[in-house]
Design a protein around this motif. Structure first.
Motif, PDB file in Angstrom:
ATOM      1  N   CYS A 114       0.836  -1.203   0.000  1.00 59.97           N
ATOM      2  CA  CYS A 114       0.000   0.000   0.000  1.00 59.97           C
ATOM      3  C   CYS A 114       0.874   1.258   0.000  1.00 59.97           C
ATOM      4  O   CYS A 114       2.014   1.241   0.462  1.00 59.97           O
ATOM      5  CB  CYS A 114      -0.957   0.001   1.188  1.00 59.97           C
ATOM      6  SG  CYS A 114      -0.206   0.226   2.813  1.00 59.97           S
ATOM      7  N   PRO A 115       0.353   2.358  -0.562  1.00 58.74           N
ATOM      8  CA  PRO A 115       1.150   3.588  -0.678  1.00 58.74           C
ATOM      9  C   PRO A 115       1.495   4.197   0.672  1.00 58.74           C
ATOM     10  O   PRO A 115       0.797   3.984   1.666  1.00 58.74           O
ATOM     11  CB  PRO A 115       0.239   4.519  -1.487  1.00 58.74           C
ATOM     12  CG  PRO A 115      -1.139   3.998  -1.261  1.00 58.74           C
ATOM     13  CD  PRO A 115      -0.997   2.522  -1.122  1.00 58.74           C
ATOM     14  N   TRP A 116       2.574   4.950   0.679  1.00 60.96           N
ATOM     15  CA  TRP A 116       3.010   5.649   1.884  1.00 60.96           C
ATOM     16  C   TRP A 116       2.237   6.953   2.038  1.00 60.96           C
ATOM     17  O   TRP A 116       1.751   7.534   1.070  1.00 60.96           O
ATOM     18  CB  TRP A 116       4.509   5.922   1.823  1.00 60.96           C
ATOM     19  CG  TRP A 116       5.312   4.662   1.963  1.00 60.96           C
ATOM     20  CD1 TRP A 116       5.591   3.753   0.985  1.00 60.96           C
ATOM     21  CD2 TRP A 116       5.917   4.150   3.158  1.00 60.96           C
ATOM     22  NE1 TRP A 116       6.329   2.710   1.497  1.00 60.96           N
ATOM     23  CE2 TRP A 116       6.549   2.923   2.824  1.00 60.96           C
ATOM     24  CE3 TRP A 116       5.995   4.607   4.472  1.00 60.96           C
ATOM     25  CZ2 TRP A 116       7.242   2.152   3.757  1.00 60.96           C
ATOM     26  CZ3 TRP A 116       6.690   3.845   5.409  1.00 60.96           C
ATOM     27  CH2 TRP A 116       7.302   2.629   5.050  1.00 60.96           C
ATOM     28  N   ASN A 117       2.132   7.399   3.284  1.00 62.31           N
ATOM     29  CA  ASN A 117       1.558   8.702   3.624  1.00 62.31           C
ATOM     30  C   ASN A 117       0.079   8.808   3.262  1.00 62.31           C
ATOM     31  O   ASN A 117      -0.427   9.904   3.017  1.00 62.31           O
ATOM     32  CB  ASN A 117       2.356   9.828   2.953  1.00 62.31           C
ATOM     33  CG  ASN A 117       3.834   9.740   3.267  1.00 62.31           C
ATOM     34  OD1 ASN A 117       4.230   9.638   4.428  1.00 62.31           O
ATOM     35  ND2 ASN A 117       4.665   9.744   2.234  1.00 62.31           N
ATOM     36  N   LYS A 118      -0.617   7.666   3.237  1.00 59.87           N
ATOM     37  CA  LYS A 118      -2.037   7.645   2.924  1.00 59.87           C
ATOM     38  C   LYS A 118      -2.698   6.526   3.724  1.00 59.87           C
ATOM     39  O   LYS A 118      -2.231   5.391   3.713  1.00 59.87           O
ATOM     40  CB  LYS A 118      -2.250   7.416   1.421  1.00 59.87           C
ATOM     41  CG  LYS A 118      -3.701   7.481   0.991  1.00 59.87           C
ATOM     42  CD  LYS A 118      -3.818   7.313  -0.513  1.00 59.87           C
ATOM     43  CE  LYS A 118      -5.271   7.387  -0.948  1.00 59.87           C
ATOM     44  NZ  LYS A 118      -5.413   7.190  -2.425  1.00 59.87           N
ATOM     45  N   ALA A 119      -3.782   6.848   4.415  1.00 57.64           N
ATOM     46  CA  ALA A 119      -4.478   5.853   5.226  1.00 57.64           C
ATOM     47  C   ALA A 119      -5.057   4.746   4.355  1.00 57.64           C
ATOM     48  O   ALA A 119      -5.645   5.013   3.304  1.00 57.64           O
ATOM     49  CB  ALA A 119      -5.586   6.515   6.035  1.00 57.64           C
ATOM     50  N   GLN A 120      -4.864   3.498   4.806  1.00 61.52           N
ATOM     51  CA  GLN A 120      -5.360   2.333   4.080  1.00 61.52           C
ATOM     52  C   GLN A 120      -6.108   1.405   5.033  1.00 61.52           C
ATOM     53  O   GLN A 120      -5.603   1.080   6.097  1.00 61.52           O
ATOM     54  CB  GLN A 120      -4.199   1.559   3.444  1.00 61.52           C
ATOM     55  CG  GLN A 120      -3.402   2.350   2.435  1.00 61.52           C
ATOM     56  CD  GLN A 120      -4.163   2.577   1.142  1.00 61.52           C
ATOM     57  OE1 GLN A 120      -4.697   1.637   0.554  1.00 61.52           O
ATOM     58  NE2 GLN A 120      -4.202   3.817   0.701  1.00 61.52           N
TER      59      GLN A 120
END
Length: 220
Positions: A114-120
């Motif tokens: 999952c991408p960094w700096n983004k809530a997942q």
């Protein structure tokens, strides 16, 4: 930063950093250590059903995976900061998910992909935000207040700036009253810095291979 895959005594992997002569986890057992320090003496000591966790050192993702596996019915927002993220070639070799039921394999891969700096949303009741940032200059004001801190940086003699009293004071200010702080480290100077920063600290028994660790709570 070069890293080498190592098998620990409980059959789980860790990584070794030759430049620092430091392992990510205990060679006596990576899963065993994380369960004792962060789950048994962190997650399971908290009585909150809505929990905000801040982790210093996402690393292999083991602490996040174990938190998901042991969260029960809680709702957790999990924030983890990491300055040197693993490459896909590195995290794809880790055998943690093979030590657990098959249903944890997909969430573990998602945590790393999952991408960094983004809530997942990794699973029901578990939201992960990986922060690709330097802890020593990080702006904590962008985050909610913490209920539990997993402090899993490399040892103080390897990364002294990660264990400064000023940094501990900033973390304490971002922690709710009653919030918990746990780390594998048991050094007296670290305990005194954390105490001066606003946590009530104590030494408690450590994981196999380590006599003690530190547990603390911000006074209510």
């Amino acid at each position: 930063m070069d890293r080498e895959l190592i098998l620990t005594a409980d059959g789980s992997h860790t990584l070794y950093v030759p430049a620092l002569n430091e392992h990510f986890h205990s060679v006596h057992g990576a899963i065993q250590e994380s369960m004792h320090v962060f789950i048994k003496n962190g997650l399971q000591r908290s009585t909150k059903q809505e929990l905000c966790i801040f982790e210093v050192g996402f690393g292999t993702g083991l602490n996040a995976l174990l938190t998901l596996a042991n969260k029960g019915e809680r709702n957790i927002r999990y924030f983890s900061i990491e300055k040197y993220p693993l490459t896909e070639a590195e995290f794809s070799q880790l055998n943690f998910s093979r030590q657990f039921p098959d249903e944890l394999s997909a969430p573990f891969e998602q945590m790393h992909q999952c991408p960094w700096n983004k809530a997942q949303q990794i699973a029901p009741g578990f939201e992960l935000t990986k922060l690709d940032a330097d802890l020593t200059i990080f702006n904590f004001n962008i985050l909610p207040q913490f209920d539990l801190i997993y402090f899993d940086a490399f040892a103080p003699n390897k990364q002294a700036d990660m264990w400064s009293e000023a940094l501990f004071a900033t973390i304490a200010a971002q922690t709710r009253a009653g919030g918990l702080f746990v780390t594998y480290c048991a050094q007296g100077e670290v305990r005194r810095k954390l105490t001066r920063s606003g946590f009530d600290m104590q030494r408690i028994p450590g994981p196999p291979g380590k006599k003690e660790m530190l547990f603390g709570q911000k006074p209510a």
